[in-house]
Design a protein around this motif. Structure first.
Motif, short mmCIF file in Angstrom:
data_model
loop_
_atom_site.label_atom_id
_atom_site.label_comp_id
_atom_site.label_asym_id
_atom_site.label_seq_id
_atom_site.Cartn_x
_atom_site.Cartn_y
_atom_site.Cartn_z
N HIS A 155 25.55 -0.72 -1.72
CA HIS A 155 25.07 -2.28 -2.01
C HIS A 155 24.58 -3.08 -1.04
O HIS A 155 24.50 -4.42 -1.27
N ASN A 208 24.14 -9.56 -12.41
CA ASN A 208 23.87 -8.83 -10.80
C ASN A 208 23.20 -9.60 -9.94
O ASN A 208 21.96 -10.26 -10.34
N THR A 256 21.37 -10.50 -6.34
CA THR A 256 20.88 -9.82 -5.01
C THR A 256 20.37 -10.92 -4.01
O THR A 256 19.70 -11.71 -4.42
N LEU A 308 31.26 -6.74 0.76
CA LEU A 308 30.64 -5.42 0.58
C LEU A 308 32.13 -4.56 0.49
O LEU A 308 32.07 -3.44 -0.42
N SER A 340 31.00 -5.72 -6.96
CA SER A 340 30.18 -4.65 -6.54
C SER A 340 28.88 -5.17 -7.41
O SER A 340 27.85 -4.57 -7.36
N ASN A 341 28.65 -6.23 -8.05
CA ASN A 341 27.52 -6.88 -8.67
C ASN A 341 27.06 -7.82 -7.78
O ASN A 341 25.99 -8.31 -8.15
N LYS A 363 24.82 -7.55 -4.46
CA LYS A 363 24.04 -6.74 -3.53
C LYS A 363 23.23 -7.45 -2.59
O LYS A 363 23.10 -8.65 -2.62
N ARG A 381 20.03 -0.68 -6.97
CA ARG A 381 21.02 0.14 -7.79
C ARG A 381 21.24 1.66 -7.32
O ARG A 381 19.98 2.10 -7.12
#
Length: 339
Positions: free
Chosen positions: A213, A136, A138, A171, A177-178, A180, A335
Motif C-alpha cells: 500500500h 480509494n 492515494t 499501513l 486498505s483503501n 495508499k 494496486r
C-alpha cells in the motif's frame, strides 16, 4: 474506464496536442484537480508558502460543500465521466474542516478514486478512520529519512516523527486498505548525486512497512511556480518540449478560478471562473486558446504562469513514455505490490 477506452482517449489528446497542435480542442481534459484550500500548516523551502508575501498576492480561501456541489455538477454536465479526482493545487487539504464532506460529495458524484498531496501531519490513524468509505484514496507525501534535514526544508519542528507514525499506523490497519501512499524523497532538493539519491531512498524505504500500500519515488524539483529560480531541476537546459497541461488538465482553485495548471499557485494565469461560466466555454475560451498558442509558439514567457517555468526544458518530463505511463496507470498506481 477500460484500458482500450483509455488508449482511445489518449490518442485523441495526442492528436489535438502534438499532431494538429490545436488551440481549440475536441477532447475533454484527461484529469481534473480541485483545491480544497490554499492554506497550509507547513512553510517548505521549495514552496511559495514559505514566502511571507504569498497571501498578499492571493487571498486565503476554503472550498465549501455548497460550492463543490456546483463544481461537480458542472463537471458532469461538461461530460467528464471519470472516477478519478485530484484534490490538488495549493494548501493542505486537511485544514479544510469540511474536507470529509467534500470527499463524500465527490464520491456521490462518482469519484471513487481520489488522489492528492498532503504533508500527513494531520492525517492521524483516528482521522483516517473518519474518511468516507467507498473511496480509494492515494496520498502523495514529501518525506525523507533524515529527520533534521526534513524539518529544516519543510519548516515544521517535531513533524518528522509524527508523520512517520501516522503513515505507519494507517499501513498496519487492514481496515484502511483503501488508503495508499506515495512517498517522494525530498533529499533531491539539495543533491543530484545519483548514488546518494539511491542511498537516501533506500533508507526512507526501510522506515515503513512494505505491505503493498506504499510506493517510494525520488522527487524532481522544478521552477514550475517561478519560486525556486531557473535550473531548479538540475537538468540540462536544452531543447523545448511542448507542455501538455493546457491540453490535458483542468485545475480549479478553491475560489472557483480555473488556472493554468496545478503549479500555478498564485493564479498568475486565470482562464475563467467556474462559478461564472460553463466548463465547455472555459475549456476553449480565448484565455485557454492564448495559453496554448503561446506554448505552441515556444513563447511560454507570454503567459505569466509559464514565464519562469523550466519544465518544458526537462528532457525526461514530457517524453511520450512518461506521459503514456502516467495516464494509463492512474489510479491503479498502487494496486498490488509495486514497491
Amino acid at each position: 474506464m477500460s484500458r482500450v477506452a483509455k488508449i482511445k482517449e489518449l490518442l485523441r489528446f495526442t492528436y489535438n496536442w502534438k499532431i494538429r497542435k490545436r488551440t481549440i480542442v475536441r477532447h475533454l481534459p484527461l484529469e481534473v484537480s480541485i483545491e480544497p484550500t490554499n492554506v497550509c500548516n507547513f512553510k517548505c523551502a521549495f514552496c511559495n508558502q514559505s514566502d511571507p508575501a504569498h497571501f498578499q498576492r492571493v487571498a486565503k480561501t476554503y472550498l465549501t460543500p455548497e460550492n463543490l456541489q456546483i463544481i461537480l455538477k458542472k463537471l458532469r454536465e461538461f461530460g467528464y465521466d471519470k472516477t478519478l479526482l485530484h484534490w490538488t493545487l495549493d494548501g493542505e487539504p486537511f485544514l479544510n474542516n469540511a474536507f470529509d464532506e467534500l470527499c463524500a460529495l465527490a464520491r456521490e458524484s462518482g469519484f471513487t478514486d481520489q488522489y492528492f498531496a498532503t504533508n500527513c501531519l494531520l492525517l492521524t490513524w483516528t482521522r483516517a478512520r473518519t474518511l468516507p468509505k467507498g473511496v480509494n484514496f492515494t496520498f502523495t507525501v514529501d518525506y525523507c529519512a533524515d529527520e533534521k534535514y526534513f524539518e529544516k526544508v519543510r519548516g515544521t519542528k517535531g513533524s518528522w516523527e509524527k508523520i512517520r507514525d501516522n503513515i505507519t499506523q494507517i499501513l498496519l490497519d487492514d481496515s484502511l486498505s483503501n488508503l495508499k501512499f506515495i512517498l517522494y524523497d525530498i533529499s533531491t532538493f539539495e543533491t543530484s548525486d545519483t548514488s546518494l539519491v539511491k542511498q537516501n531512498a533506500g533508507e526512507m524505504r526501510r522506515l515503513f512497512p512494505t505491505n503493498g500500500h506504499i510506493k517510494f519515488l525520488s522527487k524532481t524539483f522544478h521552477n514550475a511556480t517561478g519560486y525556486l529560480g531557473p535550473g531548479a531541476s538540475g537538468e540540462q537546459v536544452s531543447g523545448y518540449n511542448l507542455c501538455p497541461y493546457p491540453w490535458s488538465s483542468l485545475t480549479i482553485a478553491s475560489n472557483g478560478e480555473v488556472v493554468a495548471c496545478c503549479r500555478d499557485l498564485e493564479h498568475k494565469t486565470v482562464l475563467g471562473n467556474i462559478f461564472e461560466a460553463s466548463l465547455s466555454d472555459i475549456w476553449n475560451d480565448k484565455a485557454f486558446q492564448k495559453l496554448r498558442q503561446n506554448l505552441l509558439n515556444k513563447t511560454p514567457e507570454k503567459s505569466a504562469a509559464c514565464a519562469q517555468c523550466d519544465m518544458p526544458y526537462d528532457q525526461s518530463k514530457f517524453t511520450a513514455k512518461n506521459i503514456v505511463s502516467s495516464l494509463l496507470n492512474r489510479p491503479q498506481l498502487l494496486r498490488g505490490a509495486l514497491l
